[in-house]
Design a protein around this motif. Structure first.
Motif, PDB file in Angstrom:
ATOM      1  N   LEU A  93     -19.534  13.934  15.693  1.00 46.81           N
ATOM      2  CA  LEU A  93     -19.782  12.554  16.097  1.00 46.81           C
ATOM      3  C   LEU A  93     -20.760  12.563  17.272  1.00 46.81           C
ATOM      4  O   LEU A  93     -20.467  13.102  18.338  1.00 46.81           O
ATOM      5  N   VAL A  94     -21.943  11.993  17.039  1.00 47.76           N
ATOM      6  CA  VAL A  94     -22.963  11.907  18.085  1.00 47.76           C
ATOM      7  C   VAL A  94     -22.859  10.551  18.765  1.00 47.76           C
ATOM      8  O   VAL A  94     -22.877   9.511  18.104  1.00 47.76           O
ATOM      9  N   LYS A  95     -22.760  10.570  20.082  1.00 47.96           N
ATOM     10  CA  LYS A  95     -22.653   9.339  20.861  1.00 47.96           C
ATOM     11  C   LYS A  95     -24.020   8.988  21.429  1.00 47.96           C
ATOM     12  O   LYS A  95     -24.645   9.790  22.120  1.00 47.96           O
ATOM     13  N   LEU A  96     -24.499   7.783  21.120  1.00 45.63           N
ATOM     14  CA  LEU A  96     -25.764   7.280  21.640  1.00 45.63           C
ATOM     15  C   LEU A  96     -25.458   6.298  22.766  1.00 45.63           C
ATOM     16  O   LEU A  96     -24.816   5.279  22.552  1.00 45.63           O
ATOM     17  N   HIS A  97     -25.950   6.601  23.957  1.00 47.33           N
ATOM     18  CA  HIS A  97     -25.502   5.899  25.157  1.00 47.33           C
ATOM     19  C   HIS A  97     -26.310   4.652  25.512  1.00 47.33           C
ATOM     20  O   HIS A  97     -25.791   3.765  26.190  1.00 47.33           O
ATOM     21  N   VAL A 118     -26.603  12.354   7.369  1.00 45.35           N
ATOM     22  CA  VAL A 118     -25.935  11.250   8.068  1.00 45.35           C
ATOM     23  C   VAL A 118     -24.839  10.686   7.181  1.00 45.35           C
ATOM     24  O   VAL A 118     -25.100  10.253   6.058  1.00 45.35           O
ATOM     25  N   MET A 119     -23.608  10.708   7.679  1.00 45.57           N
ATOM     26  CA  MET A 119     -22.470  10.221   6.901  1.00 45.57           C
ATOM     27  C   MET A 119     -22.252   8.719   7.105  1.00 45.57           C
ATOM     28  O   MET A 119     -22.103   7.970   6.156  1.00 45.57           O
ATOM     29  N   ASN A 120     -22.235   8.289   8.370  1.00 41.10           N
ATOM     30  CA  ASN A 120     -22.124   6.865   8.663  1.00 41.10           C
ATOM     31  C   ASN A 120     -22.471   6.606  10.121  1.00 41.10           C
ATOM     32  O   ASN A 120     -22.570   7.531  10.933  1.00 41.10           O
ATOM     33  N   ILE A 121     -22.697   5.329  10.429  1.00 41.15           N
ATOM     34  CA  ILE A 121     -23.082   4.880  11.768  1.00 41.15           C
ATOM     35  C   ILE A 121     -22.224   3.671  12.115  1.00 41.15           C
ATOM     36  O   ILE A 121     -22.012   2.794  11.278  1.00 41.15           O
ATOM     37  N   PHE A 122     -21.726   3.646  13.339  1.00 38.84           N
ATOM     38  CA  PHE A 122     -20.910   2.496  13.731  1.00 38.84           C
ATOM     39  C   PHE A 122     -20.994   2.277  15.234  1.00 38.84           C
ATOM     40  O   PHE A 122     -21.456   3.144  15.982  1.00 38.84           O
ATOM     41  N   GLU A 123     -20.557   1.097  15.674  1.00 41.37           N
ATOM     42  CA  GLU A 123     -20.570   0.739  17.089  1.00 41.37           C
ATOM     43  C   GLU A 123     -19.200   0.958  17.718  1.00 41.37           C
ATOM     44  O   GLU A 123     -18.171   0.762  17.074  1.00 41.37           O
ATOM     45  N   GLY A 124     -19.224   1.352  18.980  1.00 42.47           N
ATOM     46  CA  GLY A 124     -17.975   1.466  19.721  1.00 42.47           C
ATOM     47  C   GLY A 124     -17.453   0.096  20.106  1.00 42.47           C
ATOM     48  O   GLY A 124     -18.216  -0.866  20.201  1.00 42.47           O
ATOM     49  N   LYS A 125     -16.153   0.016  20.314  1.00 40.43           N
ATOM     50  CA  LYS A 125     -15.527  -1.261  20.671  1.00 40.43           C
ATOM     51  C   LYS A 125     -14.686  -1.107  21.944  1.00 40.43           C
ATOM     52  O   LYS A 125     -14.110  -0.044  22.200  1.00 40.43           O
ATOM     53  N   ARG A 139     -23.327   3.524  20.383  1.00 40.64           N
ATOM     54  CA  ARG A 139     -23.465   3.681  18.942  1.00 40.64           C
ATOM     55  C   ARG A 139     -23.051   5.104  18.597  1.00 40.64           C
ATOM     56  O   ARG A 139     -23.285   6.043  19.371  1.00 40.64           O
ATOM     57  N   PHE A 140     -22.458   5.282  17.423  1.00 41.88           N
ATOM     58  CA  PHE A 140     -21.976   6.590  17.005  1.00 41.88           C
ATOM     59  C   PHE A 140     -22.550   6.948  15.640  1.00 41.88           C
ATOM     60  O   PHE A 140     -22.614   6.106  14.740  1.00 41.88           O
ATOM     61  N   VAL A 141     -22.961   8.197  15.525  1.00 43.52           N
ATOM     62  CA  VAL A 141     -23.503   8.710  14.270  1.00 43.52           C
ATOM     63  C   VAL A 141     -22.653   9.894  13.833  1.00 43.52           C
ATOM     64  O   VAL A 141     -22.533  10.883  14.567  1.00 43.52           O
ATOM     65  N   ARG A 142     -22.050   9.789  12.661  1.00 39.00           N
ATOM     66  CA  ARG A 142     -21.328  10.946  12.112  1.00 39.00           C
ATOM     67  C   ARG A 142     -22.290  11.688  11.202  1.00 39.00           C
ATOM     68  O   ARG A 142     -22.816  11.117  10.249  1.00 39.00           O
ATOM     69  N   ILE A 143     -22.512  12.956  11.513  1.00 39.43           N
ATOM     70  CA  ILE A 143     -23.573  13.705  10.855  1.00 39.43           C
ATOM     71  C   ILE A 143     -23.182  15.168  10.696  1.00 39.43           C
ATOM     72  O   ILE A 143     -22.513  15.732  11.564  1.00 39.43           O
TER      73      ILE A 143
END
Length: 203
Positions: A93-97, A118-125, A139-143
């Motif tokens: 899980l890559v965290k984009l700051h 890239v498996m999926n991308i989602f926003e933190g809450k 933002r998070f990237v599962r890769i």
């Protein structure tokens, strides 16, 4: 049946001997603290020293990895061994700051496709407080990483810090594109405190 996207793998390969089943189950219950209703399958492989745990939801699996990977030790023959807890499909899980909301998931996918699958991308809450449930800006990237991801990336002319477990931190030279030149980060780097604080916050 659960997919690999919702399967965890516990790696006991560093232990000098195969761990007893009872102790492995106690480790899972006491250290990972997975709710019983979230688990669908626990498989102790006979041909390896890995344990595969299927959970009902991919987000649950990702949260367990984030909270527990490398943070617990297993006692064996008088010594303690750190146990990796990872996704079975090899993804991280890559965290984009620092990305603004105008950067789309497609923009992010286009960039990270150069570094792996890239498996999926989602926003933190936000998880608590008055604004619980609203986006927290991360933002998070599962890769599945095939090419190392630098610590600073440029997406649509916007630079963001990108961090993930197992990453070798890099830092751009001042006045140059973050896509062109890097050096290994150390305490003399102006961004060292950023990485240090992120490591403390996220393990």
């Amino acid at each position: 049946m659960a997919t690999r996207e919702a399967t965890l793998r516990l790696d006991f390969s560093k232990l000098p001997v195969r761990p007893p089943v009872k102790e492995v189950m106690e480790f899972i219950a006491s250290k990972l603290c997975i709710a019983q209703d979230q688990v669908t399958r626990i498989h102790l492989r006979t041909t390896s020293v890995n344990v595969h745990i299927d959970v009902k939801d991919q987000n649950v699996a990702l949260k367990i990895v984030e909270d527990h990977d490398g943070k617990h030790n297993f006692m064996c023959q008088g010594s303690e061994y750190s146990i990796p807890v990872v996704m079975d499909d090899g993804s991280v899980l890559v965290k984009l700051h620092d990305l603004p909301s105008r950067i789309s998931d497609e923009d992010i996918k286009e960039y990270f496709s150069k570094h792996g699958k890239v498996m999926n991308i989602f926003e933190g809450k936000w998880t608590e407080g008055l604004y619980a449930g609203s986006s927290n800006g991360y933002r998070f990237v599962r890769i599945v990483v095939e090419k190392p991801i630098p610590s600073f990336v440029d997406i649509r002319n916007t630079t963001t810090l990108a961090t993930y477990k197992g990453q070798k931190p890099t830092c751009s030279f001042p006045g140059t594109s973050t896509e062109l030149r890097y050096h290994m980060i150390d305490q003399s780097c102006p961004n060292f405190k950023i990485f240090l604080n992120d490591i403390k916050a996220n393990g």
